[in-house]
Design a protein around this motif. Structure first.
Motif, PDB file in Angstrom:
ATOM      1  N   TYR A  54     -12.416 -38.489 -26.036  1.00  0.00           N
ATOM      2  CA  TYR A  54     -12.670 -38.090 -27.426  1.00  0.00           C
ATOM      3  C   TYR A  54     -13.748 -37.007 -27.443  1.00  0.00           C
ATOM      4  O   TYR A  54     -14.776 -37.128 -26.759  1.00  0.00           O
ATOM      5  CB  TYR A  54     -13.132 -39.293 -28.256  1.00  0.00           C
ATOM      6  CG  TYR A  54     -12.988 -39.059 -29.742  1.00  0.00           C
ATOM      7  CD1 TYR A  54     -11.777 -39.300 -30.375  1.00  0.00           C
ATOM      8  CD2 TYR A  54     -14.052 -38.597 -30.504  1.00  0.00           C
ATOM      9  CE1 TYR A  54     -11.626 -39.091 -31.733  1.00  0.00           C
ATOM     10  CE2 TYR A  54     -13.914 -38.379 -31.860  1.00  0.00           C
ATOM     11  CZ  TYR A  54     -12.700 -38.627 -32.469  1.00  0.00           C
ATOM     12  OH  TYR A  54     -12.558 -38.402 -33.824  1.00  0.00           O
ATOM     13  N   PRO A  55     -13.569 -35.917 -28.187  1.00  0.00           N
ATOM     14  CA  PRO A  55     -14.542 -34.815 -28.186  1.00  0.00           C
ATOM     15  C   PRO A  55     -15.949 -35.288 -28.576  1.00  0.00           C
ATOM     16  O   PRO A  55     -16.136 -35.865 -29.643  1.00  0.00           O
ATOM     17  CB  PRO A  55     -13.981 -33.839 -29.225  1.00  0.00           C
ATOM     18  CG  PRO A  55     -12.524 -34.151 -29.303  1.00  0.00           C
ATOM     19  CD  PRO A  55     -12.415 -35.621 -29.058  1.00  0.00           C
ATOM     20  N   ARG A  56     -16.909 -35.044 -27.708  1.00  0.00           N
ATOM     21  CA  ARG A  56     -18.278 -35.488 -27.990  1.00  0.00           C
ATOM     22  C   ARG A  56     -18.848 -34.849 -29.251  1.00  0.00           C
ATOM     23  O   ARG A  56     -19.615 -35.481 -29.977  1.00  0.00           O
ATOM     24  CB  ARG A  56     -19.184 -35.172 -26.802  1.00  0.00           C
ATOM     25  CG  ARG A  56     -19.135 -36.193 -25.682  1.00  0.00           C
ATOM     26  CD  ARG A  56     -20.017 -35.793 -24.525  1.00  0.00           C
ATOM     27  NE  ARG A  56     -19.468 -34.664 -23.783  1.00  0.00           N
ATOM     28  CZ  ARG A  56     -20.108 -34.006 -22.827  1.00  0.00           C
ATOM     29  NH1 ARG A  56     -21.342 -34.350 -22.517  1.00  0.00           N
ATOM     30  NH2 ARG A  56     -19.527 -33.003 -22.195  1.00  0.00           N
ATOM     31  N   ASP A  57     -18.469 -33.576 -29.513  1.00  0.00           N
ATOM     32  CA  ASP A  57     -19.013 -32.899 -30.691  1.00  0.00           C
ATOM     33  C   ASP A  57     -18.333 -33.334 -31.976  1.00  0.00           C
ATOM     34  O   ASP A  57     -18.647 -32.829 -33.051  1.00  0.00           O
ATOM     35  CB  ASP A  57     -18.927 -31.378 -30.532  1.00  0.00           C
ATOM     36  CG  ASP A  57     -17.520 -30.877 -30.268  1.00  0.00           C
ATOM     37  OD1 ASP A  57     -16.636 -31.708 -29.960  1.00  0.00           O
ATOM     38  OD2 ASP A  57     -17.298 -29.660 -30.375  1.00  0.00           O
ATOM     39  N   GLU A  58     -17.403 -34.307 -31.879  1.00  0.00           N
ATOM     40  CA  GLU A  58     -16.772 -34.881 -33.063  1.00  0.00           C
ATOM     41  C   GLU A  58     -16.932 -36.399 -33.099  1.00  0.00           C
ATOM     42  O   GLU A  58     -16.271 -37.069 -33.889  1.00  0.00           O
ATOM     43  CB  GLU A  58     -15.291 -34.507 -33.097  1.00  0.00           C
ATOM     44  CG  GLU A  58     -15.027 -33.085 -33.553  1.00  0.00           C
ATOM     45  CD  GLU A  58     -15.449 -32.870 -35.001  1.00  0.00           C
ATOM     46  OE1 GLU A  58     -15.076 -33.680 -35.865  1.00  0.00           O
ATOM     47  OE2 GLU A  58     -16.179 -31.897 -35.273  1.00  0.00           O
ATOM     48  N   ALA A  59     -17.798 -36.937 -32.258  1.00  0.00           N
ATOM     49  CA  ALA A  59     -18.024 -38.380 -32.230  1.00  0.00           C
ATOM     50  C   ALA A  59     -18.631 -38.855 -33.547  1.00  0.00           C
ATOM     51  O   ALA A  59     -19.300 -38.084 -34.255  1.00  0.00           O
ATOM     52  CB  ALA A  59     -18.950 -38.735 -31.072  1.00  0.00           C
ATOM     53  N   PRO A  60     -18.432 -40.112 -33.923  1.00  0.00           N
ATOM     54  CA  PRO A  60     -19.005 -40.612 -35.171  1.00  0.00           C
ATOM     55  C   PRO A  60     -20.497 -40.371 -35.306  1.00  0.00           C
ATOM     56  O   PRO A  60     -21.000 -40.134 -36.418  1.00  0.00           O
ATOM     57  CB  PRO A  60     -18.677 -42.112 -35.123  1.00  0.00           C
ATOM     58  CG  PRO A  60     -17.400 -42.180 -34.343  1.00  0.00           C
ATOM     59  CD  PRO A  60     -17.532 -41.103 -33.289  1.00  0.00           C
ATOM     60  N   ALA A  61     -21.234 -40.388 -34.191  1.00  0.00           N
ATOM     61  CA  ALA A  61     -22.690 -40.236 -34.248  1.00  0.00           C
ATOM     62  C   ALA A  61     -23.145 -38.849 -34.702  1.00  0.00           C
ATOM     63  O   ALA A  61     -24.311 -38.675 -35.069  1.00  0.00           O
ATOM     64  CB  ALA A  61     -23.296 -40.537 -32.872  1.00  0.00           C
ATOM     65  N   VAL A  62     -22.254 -37.856 -34.704  1.00  0.00           N
ATOM     66  CA  VAL A  62     -22.679 -36.510 -35.126  1.00  0.00           C
ATOM     67  C   VAL A  62     -22.699 -36.390 -36.647  1.00  0.00           C
ATOM     68  O   VAL A  62     -23.189 -35.396 -37.180  1.00  0.00           O
ATOM     69  CB  VAL A  62     -21.796 -35.401 -34.516  1.00  0.00           C
ATOM     70  CG1 VAL A  62     -21.651 -35.570 -33.031  1.00  0.00           C
ATOM     71  CG2 VAL A  62     -20.440 -35.317 -35.194  1.00  0.00           C
ATOM     72  N   TYR A  63     -22.183 -37.402 -37.341  1.00  0.00           N
ATOM     73  CA  TYR A  63     -22.085 -37.338 -38.800  1.00  0.00           C
ATOM     74  C   TYR A  63     -23.099 -38.264 -39.477  1.00  0.00           C
ATOM     75  O   TYR A  63     -23.585 -39.222 -38.886  1.00  0.00           O
ATOM     76  CB  TYR A  63     -20.663 -37.694 -39.244  1.00  0.00           C
ATOM     77  CG  TYR A  63     -19.674 -36.601 -38.889  1.00  0.00           C
ATOM     78  CD1 TYR A  63     -19.557 -35.460 -39.678  1.00  0.00           C
ATOM     79  CD2 TYR A  63     -18.893 -36.684 -37.743  1.00  0.00           C
ATOM     80  CE1 TYR A  63     -18.681 -34.450 -39.348  1.00  0.00           C
ATOM     81  CE2 TYR A  63     -18.011 -35.672 -37.400  1.00  0.00           C
ATOM     82  CZ  TYR A  63     -17.913 -34.549 -38.217  1.00  0.00           C
ATOM     83  OH  TYR A  63     -17.052 -33.541 -37.873  1.00  0.00           O
TER      84      TYR A  63
END
Length: 494
Positions: free
Chosen positions: A449-458
């Motif tokens: 899963y793309p790290r720059d789109e992980a839930p934690a970035v939001y």
């Protein structure tokens, strides 16, 4: 100039913009306001002080963007601004409701088969088009041109196999040129192609029916309607079915929109430099054009071309998703709940004045009784608002409250980022991200899963929704719980 916000309520504040301008209106609890960094606030002030701007709103998902913050609303009766629309013209959300109960997608092998069926029809990622997957619609220049100039016309829908009644569930099924005609768009498209404004036009129109990279996605959802009589009644009007499978999509105008927007920024920057016009806040990303000028007319035409492409792109995606479900689970039926944009400028009335309302990462929010909803299915309830959170926190379907008037009838378009892409890639652990999806029983088409789109970035989605509710802008009708996600690891279009 200070970038300090002054609280005016539990989920409201103002940001002073100088002695000669009314303040920026800010919506968000204290926890959410603490996510707005100084650059985001400075961009808001620059945008508020720009020529012709009468209103500037910051929503809970606000973060720094191109010139204007993502998550802002800018209203002007006299000027148009490309920045507060962005590069992915009419980036949007759409929701398809099926008649399948949640149990139909409980089995992992069924979900994996559905992922494969969708991916055989809908390509993902920058530069990808219909030639890259075996069961996509074949798009030629004629169909692509018609989609750009006509939008979701009966002819375009028929040629692409899209249900003819779906435009009734669109915020805008089509856009016209600066003079209100299709002819203006046909003329503008011809002009752009003659000037080589579109390199590889044939390749770009083949992106019709595709997802972009980055934050674009498709998600299989289970609908959970709020345990409230008003919410249940509204959900029925919306066409939501509790405990049943739906499909949420986020994408826009793909390479077509990016090319149109890039060209406009280049042309307007050249004009500013040629004429010696100062950039608002010394930021060239806040170029503008006065309404009635040749430059404004061309921008409005280009925006309409991109917006029409985005509209047909979404409708085709939903038709292909429904086909994929029918291949794996024969007899599946589905209908479009709504299609709504968050990167667009529209003509609306603000404080009894005709304005171009620019929504950059912001979503229209008309409550029941709003005159613009007359003769639509949502005249009494207000239209659906589709707010993506993240796959693990869920997404939300909301409906506007009367208090939305204070935000130019707008709310946030999602959760909003708190981590930039580079920082997310540098700091987040890939194994932990992938394990979190396994633990949540959410499948994806991504090997990693793309790290720059992980839930934690939001941002914290529940706090974002609390901000909207406490500010009196909208209420939740249903929560959407992800069962699988389709994404690409490429850079975002917007």
């Amino acid at each position: 100039m200070t970038t300090t916000m002054i609280p005016t309520g539990e989920a409201t504040a103002i940001l002073p913009a100088g002695d000669h301008h009314s303040p920026v209106k800010v919506f968000g609890t204290e926890a959410i306001r603490n996510t707005f960094d100084d650059l985001c606030l400075q961009q808001a002030i620059n945008s508020r002080c720009a020529p012709g701007v009468t209103e500037l709103v910051l929503n809970p998902d606000a973060h720094c963007g191109y010139g204007a913050p993502i998550g802002c609303v800018l209203a002007s009766p006299t000027h148009v601004y490309p920045g507060p629309v962005g590069f992915d013209i009419k980036c949007s959300m759409s929701l398809l409701q099926t008649d399948l109960p949640a149990d139909a997608v409980q089995d992992k092998s069924t979900r994996r088969a559905l992922i494969d069926a969708v991916c055989r029809r809908i390509p993902t990622g920058m530069g990808k088009g219909s030639r890259d997957v075996p069961k996509a619609r074949r798009i030629d220049e004629k169909i692509g041109s018609a989609a750009m100039t006509e939008g979701a016309s009966p002819d375009v829908l028929s040629r692409l196999g899209i249900p003819i009644d779906w435009p009734d569930r669109c915020e805008d099924a089509y856009h016209r040129g600066h003079d209100g005609t299709i002819d203006a768009l046909k003329s503008r498209l011809y002009e752009l192609r003659q000037q080589r404004g579109f390199k590889k036009f044939r390749d770009k129109v083949q992106q019709l029916g595709s997802y972009g990279g980055g934050n674009h996605f498709g998600e299989c959802e289970v609908v959970q309607i709020a345990d409230d009589e008003d919410a249940k009644a509204t959900a029925e009007v919306f066409g939501l079915i509790d405990g049943h499978v739906a499909f949420l999509s986020h994408c826009g105008s793909r390479g077509i929109g990016h090319r149109l927007a890039s060209h406009q920024f280049q042309v307007l920057e050249q004009k500013f430099d040629q004429w010696g016009i100062p950039y608002p806040g010394s930021d060239k990303q806040l170029v503008y054009a006065p309404l009635g000028s040749v430059e404004a007319d061309r921008y409005l035409d280009d925006m309409a071309l991109g917006a029409n492409f985005a509209t047909v792109n979404h409708l085709l995606i939903n038709a292909l998703v429904l086909e994929a479900f029918q291949e794996i689970i024969p007899g599946t039926r589905g209908h479009l709940v709504y299609f709504i944009s968050h990167n667009i400028a529209r003509q609306e009335t603000v404080n009894q004045q005709a304005c171009w309302v620019h929504r950059k990462g912001a979503t229209r929010a008309f409550p029941g009784g709003h005159p613009a909803l007359a003769r639509t299915p949502f005249a009494q309830t207000g239209h659906p608002i589709l707010l993506p959170g993240n796959p693990q926190a869920g997404s939300s379907v909301m409906v506007a409250a009367t208090g939305a008037k204070d935000s130019c009838y707008s709310v946030n378009h999602g959760a909003g980022r708190v981590l930039g892409r580079r920082r997310a890639i540098r700091e987040l652990n890939q194994e932990s991200i992938d394990q979190s999806f396994n633990d949540a029983d959410i499948l994806t088409n991504c090997r990693r899963y793309p790290r720059d789109e992980a839930p934690a970035v939001y941002k914290d989605f529940n706090e974002v929704l609390r901000s909207v509710s406490k500010a009196g802008l909208a209420t939740e009708v249903a929560r959407l719980r992800a069962k699988f996600v389709i994404k690409d690891a490429a850079d975002a279009d917007d």
